[in-house]
Design an enzyme around this catalytic site. Sequence first.
Site, PDB file in Angstrom:
ATOM      1  CG  ASN A   1     -47.471 -10.640  52.584  1.00  0.00           C
ATOM      2  OD1 ASN A   1     -47.558 -11.840  52.602  1.00  0.00           O
ATOM      3  ND2 ASN A   1     -46.726 -10.221  53.401  1.00  0.00           N
TER       4      ASN A   1
ATOM      5  CE1 TYR B   1     -53.178 -19.352  39.345  1.00  0.00           C
ATOM      6  CE2 TYR B   1     -50.957 -18.699  39.995  1.00  0.00           C
ATOM      7  CZ  TYR B   1     -52.072 -18.433  39.355  1.00  0.00           C
ATOM      8  OH  TYR B   1     -52.300 -17.078  38.745  1.00  0.00           O
TER       9      TYR B   1
ATOM     10  CG  ASN C   1     -47.203 -17.013  38.572  1.00  0.00           C
ATOM     11  OD1 ASN C   1     -47.963 -16.290  38.430  1.00  0.00           O
ATOM     12  ND2 ASN C   1     -47.147 -17.126  40.259  1.00  0.00           N
TER      13      ASN C   1
ATOM     14  NE  ARG D   1     -58.329 -18.658  40.348  1.00  0.00           N
ATOM     15  CZ  ARG D   1     -57.834 -19.810  40.829  1.00  0.00           C
ATOM     16  NH1 ARG D   1     -58.159 -20.886  41.311  1.00  0.00           N
ATOM     17  NH2 ARG D   1     -56.283 -19.742  40.588  1.00  0.00           N
TER      18      ARG D   1
ATOM     19  CB  SER E   1     -53.017 -14.203  38.270  1.00  0.00           C
ATOM     20  OG  SER E   1     -51.694 -14.496  38.230  1.00  0.00           O
TER      21      SER E   1
END
Length: 410
Positions: A370, A202, A204, A328, A105
């Site tokens: 993950n 948020y 995508n 951000r 991202s």
Amino acid sequence: MASRTLRGSALAGSLVLALLAGPAHAAGQRPHATAPDALPAPDTAALSRLLRTALTQGAPGAMARIDDHRTSYDDHATVHRATEGVADRGTGEPMDTADRFRIGSVTKVFSAVVLLQLAAEGRLDLDASVDHYLPGLLPDRRITVRHVLSHRSGLYDYTYDMFARTVPGFEAVRSKVFSYRDLLARSLKHPLTHTPGTVYSYSNTNFVVAGMLIEKLTGHPVRTAYERRIIEPLKLADTFYVHPDTKIPGRHAHGYLTPDEPKSALVDATDQTASWAQSAGALISSARDLNTFLSALLGGRLLPAARLAEMQRWVPAGTGQAYGLGLRRRDLSCGVSVYGHTGVVQGYYTYAFTSKDGLRSLTALATTSNNDAVNTTMLGTLESAFCGKKAKARGRTPLRRGAVINGLPR
């Protein structure tokens, strides 16, 4: 595991960021070469410890690069580099800060810059309805371009369904090629999560819409927009948009996806189309290039001052952070705020941030995903890089619950 010690070095020559006439949109003048805001020296020992910790938590490799400029984004810089572990578990090749990788991202910052450049050219109104440019695309005409870029559209994130199961979800899409409309259709199976413009959430899907806007307004693929407006003007030699090709060009770090099942073998996720992400997360880059990009952006290189200010109109986005337009902000324990983006794509955790003036930039990478423990550890690299020994361990901002879902780009 192979490791390399942290070192500082002076670049032999300035970072050449020559302006090209036209699309790069400098503000018309070179930023003033004034002394940077006082930042404590980076805590390089703590940075190395964090990378080693990431390895003990399951990352095959980790690295960080800090570019510390004295007075302007293109002067001589002191560069600090740290690496731990391997870039390829098969060959044992050690990590190197020159390795290319999937940035997830962090791609969103590139997409937002292109749209803000188009706004500066008078070709886009941030407060106009998306429907004005892409008639009938979205279910609510109240959704504006600004809502999309600030994650306030209410559009459901299609990746929640796509990767409800981490490895099976990834294997189902790793070789597929989607159109933007394919991805949007997955989102629109669900109602809006909230009224447009009311809260940050948020998704995508927002940056799939951003990619569609770029292609509609420029008449070219997003690859061309990235190359002409950012990659070529800044001479980013390691930055590529190869979609739908599956390979990372040249020397690169392999990325390893952590399965949901404990003690299961890591999955090499390096080769993929990244078609499920595209303008939301499909770029490839390097630590040097990301530091150059963010330094140039906050240094006033890529946008006129008014548009850079628009990018930094913040909305709350969780404890210790805020979101602007594709950018951000994270507020650190020492009172310093840093600006950039996180990137989570299968096999890679990226933190790419710079100081308010763009004079100190950090890119840190761990080659897994993950894995919440590794992601939280890598968040600590911001404290080491920008707060130095003033960092307060208890002041580190924990990951907001739900901010990382099954290895998705965040």
